[in-house]
Design an enzyme around this catalytic site. Structure first.
Site, short mmCIF file in Angstrom:
data_model
loop_
_atom_site.label_atom_id
_atom_site.label_comp_id
_atom_site.label_asym_id
_atom_site.label_seq_id
_atom_site.Cartn_x
_atom_site.Cartn_y
_atom_site.Cartn_z
N ASP A 51 0.84 -1.20 0.00
CA ASP A 51 0.00 0.00 0.00
C ASP A 51 0.88 1.25 0.00
OD1 ASP A 51 -2.76 1.22 0.57
OD2 ASP A 51 -1.46 2.16 2.06
N TYR A 56 3.16 9.61 0.21
CA TYR A 56 4.20 8.97 1.04
C TYR A 56 5.61 9.07 0.44
CZ TYR A 56 0.03 6.41 2.74
OH TYR A 56 -1.20 6.04 3.20
N LYS A 86 -2.53 6.00 -4.21
CA LYS A 86 -3.63 6.93 -3.90
C LYS A 86 -3.41 8.31 -4.52
CE LYS A 86 -3.83 4.63 0.57
NZ LYS A 86 -2.43 4.46 0.95
N HIS A 119 -7.47 9.55 -1.85
CA HIS A 119 -6.85 9.46 -0.52
C HIS A 119 -7.74 10.01 0.59
CE1 HIS A 119 -2.56 9.15 1.28
NE2 HIS A 119 -3.45 8.94 2.21
#
Ligand code: A2P
Length: 325
Positions: A51, A56, A86, A119
């Protein structure tokens, strides 16, 4: 049976399958070499579901780890993996969805995602600084327009499934009122201290799979307030001691038995391994009941995503609220 074969799979509402446990990849700050080596360890141990998110900044190290894993023969090809990424809030605009997934695919060095998620149910001015979000940069979300663009990504084969993250039942209801392709997944905070019973029931009725993030209460990169209520739970400790398991294993097993999937994060080989050793035993009815009575408190809220100072310009906070009791 290999460890990866022991991980059960959930069938999504479009027939695609998702391994129940995935590895969460977020850490702030993200150190690419450390990330890459942790993802490679995870693949070697048996993780097949990862994921990530553009937020990130772990798409690139994950992409590199996958190439390395293929080279080392740990997996035969990328098709053996389930990869989620996302769409971040600054790209949560109809015309920015396609360029955003294309950027994620480039970072990951792959032709397709298994799952692409919105997200957050929040839109931020394009180009605004990423995190935490400035309150005055929040703008109204064109959910219908964004979802049509997400559907187009699936039709183009850029992702096998589409879904959302941090959507409460109200937001899902709005989405389902116009979706031609219903979301396959809603990824939300879910753990023994935030059990999401209302959302779980709603999603089960609508055929939406829940993926729980922060299944261990979420420390890691997230600067969450207060102590971790999962790993310090007396109820979970008592059950863990009686069964010869760790608190983390009890917490993760509880999620498996709720019929949901989860993404759990560890950058430690031993704990990565431990977190997969949850499929050949179960909780008793009595243990499940005790866990059901744990006091409930969420840790992630929209306030946590927004900068402390400033005020929202044109939007009502209830439009972006991600928690619901
Ligand atoms: P570490 O990377 O040092 O293992 P969540 O998945 O809920 O966001 O929680 C992740 C946090 O829990 C990380 O800080 C991770 O630290 C820690 N963690 C992961 N697995 C375990 C485990 N089996 N026992 C204790 N802590 C764990």
């Amino acid at each position: 049976m290999t460890t990866s074969e022991m991980i059960p799979k959930l069938i999504l509402n479009n027939g695609h399958v998702m391994p129940v446990v995935g590895m969460g990849t977020a850490e702030f700050p993200s150190i690419p070499e450390k990330m890459k080596s942790a993802y490679l360890d995870a693949i070697a141990i048996g993780y097949r579901h990862f994921d990530t998110a553009s937020l990130y900044q772990t798409e690139q190290p994950l992409g590199e780890a996958i190439q390395e894993a293929i080279k080392l023969g740990l997996i035969g090809s990328r098709e053996e993996l389930f990869i989620t990424s996302k769409l971040w809030c600054t790209e949560n605009h109809p015309d920015l969805v396609l360029p955003s997934i294309q950027s994620s695919l480039r970072n990951l060095n792959t032709d397709y995602l298994d799952l692409y998620l919105i997200h957050l149910p929040m839109s931020v001015k394009p180009g605004a600084s990423e995190f935490p979000i400035k309150r005055e940069d929040v703008v109204p979300l064109d959910l219908k327009g964004v979802w049509q663009a997400m559907e187009e990504c699936q039709r183009l084969g850029l992702t096998k499934s589409i879904g959302v993250s941090n959507f409460n039942t109200r937001k899902l209801e709005e989405l389902l009122s116009f979706a031609k392709i219903p979301p396959a997944v809603d990824q939300v905070e879910m753990n023994t201290s935030w059990q999401q019973q209302k959302l779980k029931k709603y999603c089960a009725n609508k055929g939406i799979c829940i993926t729980g993030y922060s299944p261990l209460g979420g420390q890691g990169g997230q600067k969450l307030v207060g102590i971790n209520p999962v790993l310090t739970s007396d109820v979970l400790k008592e059950i863990a001691d009686a069964k010869g398991k760790t608190i983390a294993q009890i917490a993760l097993r509880w999620l498996v038995e709720q019929g949901v999937s989860m993404v759990v994060k560890s950058f430690n080989k031993e704990r990565l391994r431990q977190n997969l050793e949850i499929f050949d035993w179960e909780l008793t009815e009595e243990e499940r009941e005790k866990i059901g009575k744990i006091p409930q408190k969420n840790r992630v809220s929209v306030d946590f995503m927004l900068a402390k100072e400033g005020s929202l310009n044109s939007i009502d906070i209830s439009n972006i609220e991600i928690i619901e009791v």
